[in-house]
Design a protein around this motif. Sequence first.
Motif, mmCIF file in Angstrom:
data_model
loop_
_atom_site.group_PDB
_atom_site.id
_atom_site.type_symbol
_atom_site.label_atom_id
_atom_site.label_comp_id
_atom_site.label_asym_id
_atom_site.label_seq_id
_atom_site.Cartn_x
_atom_site.Cartn_y
_atom_site.Cartn_z
ATOM 1 N N LYS A 3 3.278 -32.494 -65.320
ATOM 2 C CA LYS A 3 4.455 -32.030 -66.056
ATOM 3 C C LYS A 3 5.420 -31.390 -65.062
ATOM 4 N N GLY A 4 6.546 -30.918 -65.562
ATOM 5 C CA GLY A 4 7.511 -30.261 -64.678
ATOM 6 C C GLY A 4 6.983 -28.928 -64.169
ATOM 7 N N GLN A 10 3.246 -28.099 -63.042
ATOM 8 C CA GLN A 10 2.167 -27.879 -64.010
ATOM 9 C C GLN A 10 1.373 -29.167 -64.210
ATOM 10 N N ILE A 11 0.057 -28.990 -64.330
ATOM 11 C CA ILE A 11 -0.825 -30.118 -64.637
ATOM 12 C C ILE A 11 -1.571 -29.758 -65.912
ATOM 13 N N GLU A 12 -1.657 -30.706 -66.830
ATOM 14 C CA GLU A 12 -2.407 -30.454 -68.065
ATOM 15 C C GLU A 12 -3.726 -31.212 -67.993
ATOM 16 N N ILE A 13 -4.802 -30.496 -68.254
ATOM 17 C CA ILE A 13 -6.139 -31.103 -68.288
ATOM 18 C C ILE A 13 -6.603 -31.076 -69.741
ATOM 19 N N GLU A 16 -3.597 -25.686 -68.907
ATOM 20 C CA GLU A 16 -2.601 -25.958 -67.873
ATOM 21 C C GLU A 16 -3.001 -25.281 -66.565
ATOM 22 N N VAL A 17 -2.875 -26.019 -65.475
ATOM 23 C CA VAL A 17 -3.186 -25.489 -64.148
ATOM 24 C C VAL A 17 -1.921 -25.635 -63.309
ATOM 25 N N GLU A 66 6.082 -39.828 -59.014
ATOM 26 C CA GLU A 66 6.255 -40.201 -60.421
ATOM 27 C C GLU A 66 5.393 -39.347 -61.349
ATOM 28 N N GLU A 67 5.805 -39.267 -62.621
ATOM 29 C CA GLU A 67 4.967 -38.614 -63.626
ATOM 30 C C GLU A 67 3.728 -39.473 -63.875
ATOM 31 N N LEU A 68 2.650 -38.833 -64.310
ATOM 32 C CA LEU A 68 1.390 -39.566 -64.373
ATOM 33 C C LEU A 68 0.539 -39.102 -65.539
ATOM 34 N N LYS A 69 -0.105 -40.056 -66.203
ATOM 35 C CA LYS A 69 -1.183 -39.753 -67.151
ATOM 36 C C LYS A 69 -2.373 -40.574 -66.687
ATOM 37 N N ILE A 70 -3.505 -39.939 -66.508
ATOM 38 C CA ILE A 70 -4.674 -40.686 -66.005
ATOM 39 C C ILE A 70 -5.940 -40.092 -66.601
#
Length: 379
Positions: free
Chosen positions: A296-297, A300-303, A316-317, A325-329
């Motif tokens: 995220k912006g 921030q990373i969402e787990i 959120e970490v 690039e933005e990523l969903k994995i």
Amino acid sequence: MKFTIQRDQLMESVQNVMKAISSRAAIPILTGMKLEATEEGVKLTGSDSDISIESFIPAEEDGIVYIENIEPGSIVLQAKYFPDIVRKVPQKTVEIESDHTKNVTIRSGSAEFHLNGQDAEEYPELPQLRTENSFDLPTDLLKRLIKQTGFAVSTSETRPILTGVHVSTEEETLQFVATDSHRLASRKIKLETEESIALPSVVIPGKSLSELNKILDDTEDPVQISVTDNQILFRTKHLYFLSRLLDGNYPETSRLIPNESKTTVLIDSRELLQSVDRASLLAKENRNNVVRLLTKGNNQIEIHGNSPEVGNVTEEVTAESIEGEELKISFSAKYMMDALRAIDETQVKIEFTGAMRPFLITPVEDDSILQLILPVRTY
């Protein structure tokens, strides 16, 4: 044969040698442990067809006497009972004696055990490796190499070659690689040697390395490593650890490693590890505890962990930086946690090349350790 020995020294050697003894050995005498007493000390040997271990206890070392009253000889004892007897004897010393009828008496304090022994002549001779292909490594470094790669070997016998760790040398670099085809762990080190080493590439069973790792002490003393066509020998001052090698060609793993990335994340490895661990608590229901990661912006990373029947967790970490690039994995929480523990550095760099491509985890400053994980398809 007769000798009196310090119980603690004997117990340590017995435990090491037991790692090579199987109760289901093809040759019956290999379910036993061989004891050999000479003026220099006592040697214990255990073997199945895959691993052989010899442990030597010197009669005296650095002015400390470990073994007294030695009458040379040898015997094979039942490994099912001997370790428990040694563990439970009442005194700090143990006297072991065998007579001409192969009866063995074990005395300590007021306790006296009698065991039926077997003829040591019938015990197969271990091959003594004499080889040009030898080099030394500090023991603690070898243990780290095993720890950083061995966990990624395959546990499935469908492709036996992947149950081993691929060890190769190139110029002055030694590399350990393991993969189960869903993840890969690699570690390279520079060899500090006078002459160049031309080692054949070998694949060492993961089980052998795991047992070796348990036996070796965390010291800087060298381990001498020798290789022949089908066996590898690790030798320290008092230990001789021989393992068979796996037959077959190891897959060309360098092709799996992406050489470009679309999203790069720098992050505190411990925070990420704990966050993935928490997310996996509610992702256990689906077989491989899959968690999702979204960038995220604001760095921030969402787990996210989710089991429809149980519930879900989102956390959120904050990353040090996120570029690209933005990523969903989605990926296996266990694989991610194993990789972060193996790297064992405060900060890691994670390089993604898209939601369905393998991603790389490396320490920020060091590319000699590399962990690769294949994502999981989730729809």
